[in-house]
Design a protein around this motif. Structure first.
Motif, short mmCIF file in Angstrom:
data_model
loop_
_atom_site.label_atom_id
_atom_site.label_comp_id
_atom_site.label_asym_id
_atom_site.label_seq_id
_atom_site.Cartn_x
_atom_site.Cartn_y
_atom_site.Cartn_z
N UNK A 280 -5.78 -4.25 -7.60
CA UNK A 280 -6.83 -4.48 -6.60
C UNK A 280 -6.58 -3.65 -5.36
N UNK A 281 -5.32 -3.54 -4.95
CA UNK A 281 -4.99 -2.71 -3.80
C UNK A 281 -5.37 -1.26 -4.06
N UNK A 282 -5.09 -0.79 -5.27
CA UNK A 282 -5.41 0.60 -5.61
C UNK A 282 -6.91 0.84 -5.59
N UNK A 283 -7.68 -0.13 -6.09
CA UNK A 283 -9.15 -0.01 -6.04
C UNK A 283 -9.64 0.03 -4.61
N UNK A 284 -9.13 -0.87 -3.77
CA UNK A 284 -9.55 -0.92 -2.37
C UNK A 284 -9.14 0.35 -1.63
N UNK A 285 -7.98 0.87 -1.97
CA UNK A 285 -7.48 2.09 -1.34
C UNK A 285 -8.41 3.27 -1.62
N UNK A 286 -8.86 3.32 -2.86
CA UNK A 286 -9.73 4.42 -3.26
C UNK A 286 -11.13 4.27 -2.68
N UNK A 297 3.11 -3.14 0.12
CA UNK A 297 3.69 -3.58 -1.14
C UNK A 297 5.20 -3.57 -1.01
N UNK A 298 5.79 -4.75 -0.78
CA UNK A 298 7.23 -4.80 -0.65
C UNK A 298 7.70 -3.90 0.47
N UNK A 299 8.52 -2.89 0.11
CA UNK A 299 9.09 -1.98 1.11
C UNK A 299 8.11 -0.90 1.53
N UNK A 312 4.55 5.67 2.72
CA UNK A 312 5.87 5.76 3.36
C UNK A 312 6.55 4.41 3.26
N UNK A 313 7.86 4.42 3.53
CA UNK A 313 8.63 3.19 3.45
C UNK A 313 8.31 2.32 4.65
N UNK A 314 7.92 1.08 4.38
CA UNK A 314 7.43 0.19 5.44
C UNK A 314 8.48 -0.21 6.43
#
Length: 443
Positions: A280-286, A297-299, A312-314
């Motif tokens: 879902x994140x990938x769809x929203x990102x696009x 997402x995590x780090x 980049x690393x969060x």
């Protein structure tokens, strides 16, 4: 399959897939079941220097102790070094909030790698066979997957190797019968509580009953899909090289090039798959048209920018603080150059954002380099009053990645320079200045 034919088939598979060399020391994971017992017997018989590793999860009472005793006795008979480890699965599940299956997997593979390193083994050999690969195919398909999940189990995954993917469970049982080697039967394998057991004990028998040639057809499908996946991976690698650039520790994806690919969603998923973003994140990102939209997402953090997606690393370097004086800048994360010169009327300041000019009195101060913090303010040179640093960032279209990575030169609570961008009015050069100190950052 005759004993000799079985051994030769596995030996050829090991060689063709370059699983390990004849002189390699191999860590063999041994549960006591048919598959792992056959693997240890075969590799030992072929002359490999083996070390056996057995996990006792203590989940089946006396059965667990029986398995350990059996493995120890087998290794003694074969003259193979045996390493055993006890695990507290309920405690790990409670601490890490994972299922029993995941707890067992994480603990055993983590420990296997420790033993591999300490024992000087080249690889960790596990006894997955072709039937396991077929089961994995169905499990992945039922969970929802792409071509990678449909390709089955890979013969090599890092230090993990699978010499038995070329043979079936029936082949393994025939081999053990021929060499007169017994093994342990795990009673839980006969139950259908776990997903894999449901596929093994219910779904696949029903398919075989309806389609007698199903096993051979499924193996051909897995082989074909593995080939397709290899071609797919090569294509993704080439696309990634074309649409992605590395900017320091940031991965930058060109959205225009991404959207011009045959299937942008698939390409984006393959690029982001190592970083833990969900579908879902990938769809929203696009789909997003909001500049500055952030996905975590995590780090890792992905930020939608103007025509790009930046990854980049969060955790970044937000908490780094370096304290120094201008007579010693050798231990800083930036390459700072300090030059002193006399001030005179008409002194010309070159227009270079990588250099900031200060009154010589700054040399007497202890300075710090740090990153942006919520609530930071500074007094930009040439402006009246102070300004929120967040407003300055927004006015100058800083991305989140830029905000997190930019350095601030400070004296106490005062920000003297947004390094490489804008100097503040503190320690400014005036008509009373006698010495100018120029600080340059070399990129």
């Amino acid at each position: 399959m005759e004993n000799r034919g079985f051994e030769e088939k596995v030996a050829v598979y090991i060689s063709e897939n370059r699983l390990f060399d004849i002189g390699s020391r191999v860590l063999v994971t041994v549960s006591g079941g048919a598959d792992s017992v056959a693997l240890l017997c075969l590799l030992n018989g072929l002359g490999y220097d083996c070390v056996a590793a057995h996990c006792n999860f203590h989940l089946r009472g006396e059965e667990s102790m029986r398995d350990e005793r059996f493995v120890r006795a087998l290794c003694g008979k074969l003259g193979v070094e045996c390493v055993v480890r006890d695990f507290d699965i309920p405690a790990y599940m409670a601490e890490h909030k994972v299922s029993m299956e995941m707890a067992c997997r994480e603990l055993r593979y983590g420990w296997f790698e420790e033993v591999r390193e300490s024992s000087g083994c080249a690889v960790i050999a596990v006894a997955h066979h072709s039937d396991d690969s077929v089961e994995t195919f169905f499990l992945n398909m039922l969970r929802g997957c792409g071509i990678a999940g449909l390709a089955g189990i890979k013969p090599v995954n890092g230090r993990i190797v699978r010499p038995f993917l070329c043979v079936s469970r029936a082949d393994i049982e025939d081999y053990l019968q021929e060499i007169r080697q017994d093994y342990i039967v795990d009673s839980t394998n006969l139950e259908s509580e776990y997903s894999r057991n449901k596929v093994r004990n219910i779904i696949l028998p029903a398919i075989r009953q309806c389609f007698p040639d199903a096993d051979a057809a499924l193996r051909r499908t897995l082989s074909n899909t593995a080939g397709n996946y290899a071609v797919f991976n090569d294509a993704i690698r080439r696309i990634r090289q074309d649409i992605c650039t590395q900017d320091g520790d940031r991965l930058v994806i060109d959205r225009q090039k991404l959207e011009a690919t045959a299937h942008p969603m698939t390409v984006l998923h393959e690029i982001l798959s190592p970083y833990g973003f969900n579908g879902q994140q990938e769809k929203d990102m696009l789909a997003t048209t909001t500049v500055g939209a952030v996905f975590r997402s995590g780090r890792f953090v992905a930020e939608a920018g103007r025509g790009v997606i930046t990854l980049f690393e969060g955790n970044g370097r937000d908490d780094e603080v370096y304290e120094f004086r201008l007579d010693d800048v050798s231990r800083l994360p930036l390459r700072l150059k300090v030059e002193k010169s006399a001030y005179y009327p008409g002194f010309r300041f070159p227009g270079n954002k990588d250099t900031a000019y200060f009154d010589g009195s700054i040399a007497e101060e202890t300075l710090t380099l740090r990153h942006w913090r919520e609530g930071d303010r500074f007094r930009p040179f040439g402006m009246r009053g102070s300004k929120k640093l967040s407003d300055y960032f927004n006015d100058n279209k800083f991305s989140l990645a830029d905000k997190r990575s930019v350095w601030l030169l400070c004296c106490g609570d005062r920000i003297l320079w947004v390094v490489g961008h804008r100097a503040a009015a503190d320690f400014m050069v005036t008509d009373t200045t006698k010495e100018i100190i120029a600080i340059t950052v070399k990129k």
